[in-house]
Design an enzyme around this catalytic site. Sequence first.
Site, PDB file in Angstrom:
ATOM      1  N   CYS A 404       0.820  -1.220   0.000  1.00  0.00           N
ATOM      2  CA  CYS A 404       0.000   0.000   0.000  1.00  0.00           C
ATOM      3  C   CYS A 404       0.851   1.267   0.000  1.00  0.00           C
ATOM      4  O   CYS A 404       0.313   2.368  -0.123  1.00  0.00           O
ATOM      5  CB  CYS A 404      -0.948  -0.009   1.202  1.00  0.00           C
ATOM      6  N   LYS A 407       0.461   3.376  -3.160  1.00  0.00           N
ATOM      7  CA  LYS A 407      -0.889   3.872  -3.427  1.00  0.00           C
ATOM      8  C   LYS A 407      -0.874   5.368  -3.747  1.00  0.00           C
ATOM      9  O   LYS A 407      -0.008   6.107  -3.260  1.00  0.00           O
ATOM     10  CB  LYS A 407      -1.745   3.612  -2.178  1.00  0.00           C
TER      11      LYS A 407
END
Length: 733
Positions: A404, A407
């Site tokens: 993540c 992201k």
Amino acid sequence: MMETLKAKRLVLLGIGHTNAYVLRKWSMSHCPDTELVCLSNHSYATYSGMLPAVLAQQRSEHEMQIDLVKLCAAASARLITSPIKTIDPQAQVIRFDDRPSLSYDLLSIGVGSVTAPIGTDSTDPNFVAIKPMQTFLQRLRNQLANMGEMDSEKELKILVVGGGVASVEIALCLPAFLKQHLVNPFKIQLVTSRDRIAPELPAKASGRLFRLINQRSINVVINARVKTSKNNALELESGEQIAGDLVITSTGAAPPDILEKVELPKDPCGFLRIDATLRSTGSKTIFAVGDCGSYLEQPFVKSGVYAVRQGPILWQNLLRSLAGKPLLSFSPQRKFLKLVNLGDGRALAQRGQFTAVGKWAMTWKHRIDDGFISMYQNPQPPMQPGGANHSSGLTHLDDQCRGCGCKLESESLSKGIERTTEDGQVEFQDSVSVHNDGKKELTASVDFFTAPFPDPFLSGRIAALHAISDLVASGSNPIAALSTLVLADGPQSRQQEQFAEITAGINQELSQFSVQIGGGHTIIGPRTEIGLTVMGQRDAESDIGKHRLQDGDHLFLTKPLGIGVLMAAQMRAKCDAKNYETLLSYMLAPSKPLLELLKQIGINAVTDITGFGLAGHLIEMLKSSKKSASVHIESVPIMPGVEALFQQGLQSTLAPGNRKQDRFIHRKHELVDHPKYSALFDPQTCGGLLFGLAQHRIPEMMSAADHLEIPIPTEIGIVGNFCASDDRYLSVL
């Protein structure tokens, strides 16, 4: 720079002294178009030469360890700690118990040896074998802790069984360690089946050691062949018994079980037969080094000295094998300096007919040991094109964090979505409703990120758990999954392996819900990316979501923070083995018990903490619920090692974008550099759940968590009334 799959693969099985040398050299200079994979039972290796100094309290346990997580990261090598099932030399494949097989072009086996049995029951609880050395000190501590329950005035009998130089060093250095862990008085006995101690040394040196050990009130029992053990006593072949509350065995070398799984020529003891080049006599693609290799034409004792000196020859022969060049021969040195730690600040030095004892010899030994281990500690991060090292704060593709951490930041995402809506309103959902028949509701979610670790199987597991967390946060049972994969360019056989490993990892985690990948799409791209579209099902009347926070709700978090910065550290060879193991234990925690917790308690206000960090996701909840909340910074849990990394200035590449949420937070100015405040903006991959719960429901929740055998969630704050006047949703105290 594009990621490419390598055409060849070199596997190091066991990272003992010899293979560790190859790993270190690989971090300095990679072999063209070749991948390095390291297989080890542990995430660190132990330098055996320093163990006596650790027992004597002259060095710390950490100082004798080689951190394989850091060393592999520095070498851009894959580290696998899964147990091995078999090795097939014909197919050139290694098979595991819990993951797909691994092919190799070259394999170097350096699994060392185990402590030779002495005719006793190996499960005897008061026996502590010196090997595997990685776990010896902890096993010894555990046994001493059990002995601490005895009468504190009882004199404990400590037996060291062996009689070689290693056993003598243990007996001499052990008292300092025992005094740190026992209140009882103790007596040490050295038991050997030979007619003298240290038989590998000349008689003069052996006799000198015998006199020194007697001066330390350590009794030596010679010609004592152990038959069996019972009732805390060794029973000798002569019929005599020697009582022992603790028995430490250092009885020479025996082949580890893994060698039985290799169909290759072996010597009479079960070690792999090798030729002068360190290559197996039964395979041109397998080398065997250190204790596990046996060169019958010029036999030499099982010693760490030879394992260390084989390193440069192995390194050259691996390179030559990959290049198709003739191999070099290893010529074992017959005479070399031996330094025996006496445990009192002195050492015995012996070479040839020379024997001497003194502090100068111990200084010499420390210098040699410290010099050796220093080559493997604090490895440098991987080099980037142009020679630049990884550092914090870089944002180009090679340095961008994975999982993540890659992201798009929330503010950019929000503004992008606003451009697609007529009213400019944005509302994020963990999962969306696809169909509702009045009884059951079908939900869906999608997730996608760069493979977070070099191991495709591990990355697949993490991708599945991360995608499932959106369904869990919506109270949905996963029922189907589709994959979207980007594989790196390279040979088709490697792409097939990578696809199989990723898919197997995904399916392993989906299987807890009896789900498997039902289909998907795969392309070739600049780097490995893993995406999952997951479908779930929940009761139609369910109204679980981010918008359900109520005044007075207590805020709970199911996992500590710090995943993002630890992953960033791992990329840069700055995450140590212990913290890496803790990181994976949290990331790989099963999802199903959390879903059961939500259902049993009826928790409605919940979200999962992912890329936008705790602050970003909590502010989302507060905005949609039209509430505000306060969080006590000291209550926020963080993982081990996280505070130190933040203090070093390390952070995920997404963290600065997440920090923009600071404008929605009331806080004191001095909190800005607090490690736990930084953790609020740390992007989480496979992060925990954040939920609100009324005070009277807390005991019920804790009881349910205990019943489900999951950690009790940590309370971090409380929800209050929404204050629209200053647009601050969160107060951090």
